[in-house]
Motif scaffolding. Sequence first.
Motif: not given
Lengths: 145, 145
Positions: A119-145
């Motif tokens: 199982s996975l244990k979340i070991s950190d806390e979020k430092v920003y709200d991605p919805k807000e950050a990505y909405s600024k530019t209408n950019g597409e969120s998501g990791k671009q692997s």
Amino acid sequence: MELDKKMLEEGEVFSPRFNKDGLILAISQEEKTGEVLMAAYMNQEALQETVKTGRAVFYSRSRGKLWRKGEQSGHFQKVRKIFTDCDQDCLLLKVEIDQGQCHVGYKSCFYREVLDDKSLKISDEKVYDPKEAYSKTNGESGKQS
Amino acid sequence: MELDKKMLEEGEVFSPRFNKDGLILAISQEEKTGEVLMAAYMNQEALQETVKTGRAVFYSRSRGKLWRKGEQSGHFQKVRKIFTDCDQDCLLLKVEIDQGQCHVGYKSCFYREVLDDKSLKISDEKVYDPKEAYSKTNGESGKQS
């Protein structure tokens, strides 16, 4: 020209070895804390632009184009130092970030520990709200692997 | 079964995403100092053995077989913790090492800094003699990328 093994490993000529797809692995590490932030690939153009601008630029395999980290979210990676590994097929970027840099909202992409029961244990806390950050530019969120 | 994006990124199920060659990237970082030591690939078997034995095992693409790190040199990586990244296609191993682990003789494989003029500056000192380490087992020296 391919450098011989001794030159490649102990020499003083930077000779990054891109793979058959023209890519080299790059790991971002926060210079100040040593925290590993993410890993992605660069093509030659991305590496050149990174060196020139001092901001981390990767190559998005899924989108087939340069991925200027922070272009959409505003969370750039300022590249302070670049290291290469022994056989020059991997780069380590020592970077400075303003806040978070993972598109999920965490500082590092490695915010979950794998436990013995798989199982996975979340070991950190979020430092920003991605919805807000990505909405600024209408950019597409998501990791671009 | 493929997990959906939300589950993959924010869920608590470890679901490592091996690439089309059956490999996943793994970065080793010294737990104590935060120093990034190396990056290599694992297949499913290597990951399973790593979890089971607590010693880092990779998959050597050049040799087409498991690469039990330290088997030849004696410089094992004791795996203390494993983290996965947001889209679970990269692992971060927090490890303990006895001394060096790079086959060239350095502690980390990232012992050279890339300077502005594209030359490399050696930024570390060797911590062991690879000739001696590898001769013990008649093992083959060299990075198994």
